[in-house]
Design an enzyme around this catalytic site. Structure first.
Site, short mmCIF file in Angstrom:
data_model
loop_
_atom_site.label_atom_id
_atom_site.label_comp_id
_atom_site.label_asym_id
_atom_site.label_seq_id
_atom_site.Cartn_x
_atom_site.Cartn_y
_atom_site.Cartn_z
CB SER A 123 -0.93 -0.05 1.10
OG SER A 123 -1.54 1.20 1.25
N GLY A 124 0.47 2.35 -1.03
CA GLY A 124 1.44 3.29 -0.88
C GLY A 124 2.52 3.15 -1.99
CB THR A 128 -3.78 3.48 -8.07
OG1 THR A 128 -4.07 2.34 -7.15
CG2 THR A 128 -4.81 3.92 -8.69
CG ASN A 173 -1.68 5.39 -0.35
OD1 ASN A 173 -1.47 7.00 -0.43
ND2 ASN A 173 -1.89 4.61 -1.53
CB SER A 176 -4.35 2.68 0.61
OG SER A 176 -4.27 1.22 0.37
CB SER A 177 -6.21 0.50 -4.30
OG SER A 177 -6.03 1.40 -5.32
N GLY A 398 0.83 -6.44 -2.98
CA GLY A 398 2.00 -7.33 -2.76
C GLY A 398 2.02 -8.24 -1.72
CD GLU A 400 -1.51 -6.67 2.48
OE1 GLU A 400 -1.67 -6.00 1.86
OE2 GLU A 400 -2.15 -7.21 3.48
#
Length: 1025
Positions: A123-124, A128, A173, A176-177, A398, A400
């Protein structure tokens, strides 16, 4: 960064990748395959650090692109950069996301096979943003189709909609998606985009009901509360305060400085309109229902059963969901028991904890299925029916590893295991195909095959997922502990599975009693079994599904269908890739963590198992031919023979390289670096000679240019000196007749005067200003002034009204009067000011006089005009005073040549101001005319000593008596110090006009008291009695 430019066949400048090897100590290498110590993680991270310091955020691992998120805007995404990477070979230019995009697009066109780009990272990391850059590249560089504009707008506008419903603020983030996304971009036979399709998976719907501290729920909730108008909020039963909703306060972060929810709301509503949504009202009702659902509270009723205590929230909820309120209330507090698919009439009440769990499950199900429906609507707007080629964009989390890992992390890491397995297979397959195509023997590569881990999870009947599903469907009481015990019984002997019970003494300290450990390809991860069964089960009770199936909402009826009441959907799916891109911010600890858990070192090791560098013969020979006399300056034979001659001259050992059919393969990066250093030294000599030639040419050009500039400057100075010399000589001869010496000066003087005159011409007939002319133009200036005044008077007279013209005609008698007595223009203006009646018997006389004002005795220029029945004083075409002959008592003059005369009028007459004191250069003529026309010949008094005249003044009678007394000596200031101000009103006093008075311009008589001093200018000064 020092880079060599190479001109391609089309004339474009290509930055050759090997050109950066000479600066590798500063910027690192552009491809990790060229790292000498490729097995060292420290060397890998140091290369990333060097490139990051130079704002070089992209680096290759063969066909893999590694990206470091800079968290700032870089000028590397412009239209010019897109054109620079268009149609260029993958390794021919510096690494970039555009290079991956272009290489994938060209592979699609040439091989006629579908392609896919995988974007993974934490995340971050910028996943995206990377997908946005790829879409922008295709929209800017691909051929234009008929519906390209509409498709491009819908494709780009789908991003803010998906971000609003699927993104949230996390600790790492702010945007974050929280879902995975696979997007297909469809191309026609010409390579133009014609459609698209989006597949979403792994939405983090648990965020709807719970957020960690410092995090937020999905953006759409806050955007609705902040950006929705008041009518919409009132209709939905919402308030503009996020703190009043249970599902939005758990993270304690209702506002974020970097997020403008109001502006984002406008963007989302606009994007929904562009995509073509027609059910916006229904969609917003569902979003609002989730907020009301979170505020539903439960309590115990009279019979100790759970019931809803917030009736207002329940009413809003049933209205927004379009369901029956009583049925919804029963479904939230009770559940139906089923056996073998048949309903049992017994209905079991829910406990307080079960009711809360059912409420949260309903919220997650409604939001999650609505998100899936939303993606489906976007797909309808992007759909294309027909044959097409596809480029897929896979945006996925990715690997985690958190301090507390649960079911969500297990699903994500399992997906990454499958991706890593497929990636290794495709990489080795690609390497093997390249070797076989070039006729080089393939040597098997040893690598860690994670198939054993994938089998551990997905093997039928004995795998992790099979055991989990079996435990969820097992009759009787099952819980997370029993699931863990069954895992220990079934998978206890597996090398990649460890629990607290199965671990040895040292490992047992790091594994909790309710945890199990999986040894992934990227490292060890501890998972807590708490919640595994509940999250794998569908906690949405059957009666809640039945209620939603009967909803009036079209969206909910599509999301909850009757036939799926008893169905179970699979949790996981397999994913595919051909390219891979990872993003990260350069924090060394964070980078090391991601390098490990994204498997980058393993990918690099597989890539380096064979030859580190390969290049086509033509490119290799073109770059290094100058190092060998046999190939310089041109090689006319076969390319393979030329490369063989070159490497023999460079001293390559047989084990360092192989020659294929079209490529040369170099095994060690050190060999390539030595060749580059030799090229750099050779280029230094060549560049020195080239520099000397260019420098000599520059000196010749500079000297010629400087000489031309100096000659031009000298001509300008010579001309300026001649002009100054002419001007000075003309100034000296300015009073002489026109001659060559003063001709330039006089012309300049005439031009300057005429330009000044143009800018300062009089605008009205009363404007007497005129620029001072030079001596040579005095006569011309007078002519111009006269002509200007005549034009102004002519224009003024044209504007006179007809009745005024009659008055002008009555004063034509003044034309015979000498100019010294009256001004023609003043006469015309005077006639315009007087009424017609008094001029029936005008006489021809007028004279300029000076009148001394009664207030301060200031001198006022006037015109004295005499008629048959009265005399008037005028100034500037204005009537100042009229004296009727019948009211004129007498006329007094002095026996001296001072030109003074006093016209005595009765002080009782309110129409008269007072006795008039005048000074005239033609006093005898004026007095004679006045006395004759007024028939006052016997009333002219030539005084030898003194005479009396009256004036108005603001003084008391004490001053009157003082002035009426004959003064034995000169008047002093002290004689008036005791005079006080009079009361309100007018008073008269008389002053003696002494025969010995001498009128001197500028003399002053001062009257003063302790407050005020009066100055009488141009008044007499007493010299004696």
């Amino acid at each position: 960064m020092n880079m060599e430019e190479e001109v391609g066949g089309e004339g474009r400048a290509h930055l050759v990748m090997e050109g950066t090897l000479t600066a590798r100590d500063r910027v690192g290498v552009q491809d990790f395959v060229l790292l000498e110590n490729y097995t060292s993680e420290a060397a890998f991270i140091e290369n990333l650090r060097r490139r990051f310091k130079e704002n070089l955020i992209y680096t290759y691992i063969g066909s893999v692109l590694v990206s470091v998120n800079p968290y700032k805007e870089l000028e590397i995404y412009s239209k010019a950069h897109m054109e620079r990477y268009r149609g260029v070979s993958f390794y021919e230019i510096s690494p970039h996301i555009y290079a991956v995009s272009d290489n994938t697009y060209r592979a699609l066109r040439t091989e006629r096979k579908d392609q896919c780009i995988l974007i993974s990272g934490e995340s971050g990391a910028g996943k995206t943003e990377a997908s946005k850059k790829i879409l922008q590249y295709y929209s800017a560089t691909c051929p234009i189709s008929d519906n390209m504009s509409t498709l491009r707008d819908r494709l780009l506008q789908s991003t803010p909609v998906l971000e609003a419903f699927g993104n949230a603020k996390t600790l790492r983030n702010d945007n974050s998606s929280r879902f995975g996304k696979y997007m297909d971009v469809q191309f026609d036979f010409r390579g133009a985009p014609i459609g698209g399709h989006i597949l979403n998976y792994l939405l983090e719907n648990t965020r709807v009901v719970h957020q960690n501290h410092g995090e937020r729920n999905f953006h759409i909730f806050y955007q609705l509360l902040e950006g929705g108008d008041q009518d919409l909020l009132s209709k939905l039963g919402l308030e503009r305060n996020a703190l009043k909703y249970h599902y939005l306060v758990k993270g304690c972060c209702p506002r974020v400085s970097s997020i403008n929810d109001k502006n984002d709301w406008r963007t989302v509503t606009k994007a929904l309109a562009v995509i073509g949504f027609r059910d916006e009202e229904d969609l917003f009702n569902i979003i609002a229902s989730v907020l009301h659902l979170g505020n539903i509270q439960f309590g115990e009723g009279q019979d100790e059963q759970t019931e809803i205590t917030t009736e207002t929230q329940h009413n809003y909820l049933s209205k927004l969901l379009g369901v029956d309120g009583v049925a919804l209330k029963d479904a939230l507090t009770h559940k139906k028991l089923t056996a073998k698919g048949e309903e049992v009439s017994m209905i079991s009440p829910l406990s307080f904890e079960q009711a809360v769990a059912a409420r949260d499950a309903l919220a997650k199900a409604v939001y999650g299925r609505t998100f899936t429906w939303l993606v489906a609507q976007i797909n309808k707007s992007l759909a294309f029916k027909g044959s097409s080629s596809v480029i897929g964009l896979l945006d996925i989390y990715g690997f985690e590893v958190f301090q507390h890992n649960s079911f969500e992390q297990f699903c994500i890491n399992y997906c990454n295991e499958k991706l890593q397995q497929l990636f290794i297979e495709l990489t080795l397959k690609s390497e093997q195909e390249d070797y076989e195509a070039e006729g080089i023997s393939w040597e098997p590569v040893k690598y860690f095959d994670n198939k054993i881990i994938c089998d551990l999870v997905e093997e039928k009947h004995k795998g992790f997922i099979a055991i989990l599903d079996e435990e969820c469907l097992r009759p009787g009481e099952s819980n997370d502990i029993s699931f863990l015990e069954k895992l220990e019984d079934t998978l206890g002997g597996h090398a990649h599975f460890v629990t607290h019970k199965l671990a040895n003494g040292k490992t047992r300290k790091t594994v909790g009693r309710e945890e199990f450990r999986l040894i992934h390809y990227a490292g060890e991860v501890n998972y807590s079994v708490s919640g595994f069964l509940d999250k794998n089960n569908d906690l949405l009770y059957r009666n809640l599904k039945e209620v939603l199936c009967q909803s009036d909402s079209q969206i909910l009826r599509e999301c909850f269908q009757r036939e799926e009441v008893t169905d179970q959907k699979p949790l996981l799916c397999s994913l595919h890739q051909t390219q891979r891109c990872q993003a990260a911010r350069f924090d060394e600890a964070l980078v090391r963590h991601q390098v490990k858990y994204l498997g980058l070192m393993e990918n690099l090791r597989v890539r380096r198992a064979g030859f580190a560098y390969r290049r086509h013969y033509q490119a290799f020979l073109q770059r290094y031919k100058c190092l060998c006399p046999g190939t310089w300056p041109n090689w006319h034979g076969k390319l393979a023979d030329g490369v063989a001659t070159l490497v023999q001259h460079l001293g390559y050992k047989p084990e360092e390289y192989k020659l294929g059919k079209t490529k040369i393969f170099i095994r060690f990066p050190k060999t390539l670096f030595t060749t580059e250093d030799a090229l750099d030294a050779r280029r230094g000599y060549r560049e020195r000679s080239k520099y000397q030639r260019i420098r000599n040419a520059v000196l010749v050009i500079q000297s010629a240019w400087r000489g031309m500039k100096s000659r031009r400057r000298a001509r300008c100075r010579r001309h300026a000196a001649n002009v100054v010399r002419k001007f000075i000589k003309g100034f000296i001869y300015r009073h002489y007749e026109r001659c060559p010496e003063n001709e330039y000066f006089l012309d300049h003087q005439r031009f300057s005067f005429l330009m000044t005159l143009v800018r300062n011409m009089p605008k009205t007939v009363l404007d007497k200003s005129w620029p001072v002319p030079p001596p040579s133009l005095i006569e011309a200036s007078e002519h111009l002034r006269r002509m200007c005044m005549q034009n102004l008077m002519r224009a003024y007279c044209r504007r006179i009204q007809p009745e005024w013209k009659k008055q002008v005609e009555t004063v034509t008698y003044l034309m015979g009067t000498p100019k010294k007595h009256i001004s023609p223009f003043l006469t015309v203006c005077l006639c315009l000011c007087l009424s017609p009646s008094p001029f029936s018997s005008l006489r021809q006389y007028g004279v300029p006089v000076t009148k001394y004002d009664r207030r301060g005795y200031k001198a006022r220029p006037r015109q004295l005009l005499l008629t048959s029945s009265f005399a008037v004083l005028v100034a500037e075409a204005k009537l100042k005073q009229r004296i009727d002959y019948t009211a004129l008592r007498s006329i007094s003059v002095s026996s001296l040549s001072d030109g003074f005369m006093v016209l005595h009028v009765p002080s009782e007459d309110n129409k008269q101001k007072s006795d008039v004191v005048l000074q005239c250069d033609h006093v005898i003529e004026a007095v004679t005319k006045l006395a004759c026309m007024a028939e006052k010949i016997n009333m002219v008094n030539v005084s030898q000593e003194r005479f009396l005249f009256n004036i108005y003044w603001y003084l008391m009678e004490s001053m009157v008596s003082c002035l009426q007394t004959s003064c034995p000596g000169p008047l002093e200031e002290k004689q008036f110090q005791n005079i006080k101000y009079p009361p309100v009103g007018m008073r008269y006093f008389s002053a003696w006009f002494l025969s010995g008075v001498c009128f001197q311009k500028g003399s002053i008589l001062v009257l003063s008291d302790h407050r005020t001093r009066y100055h009488f200018n141009n008044v007499w000064q007493t010299l004696g009695n």
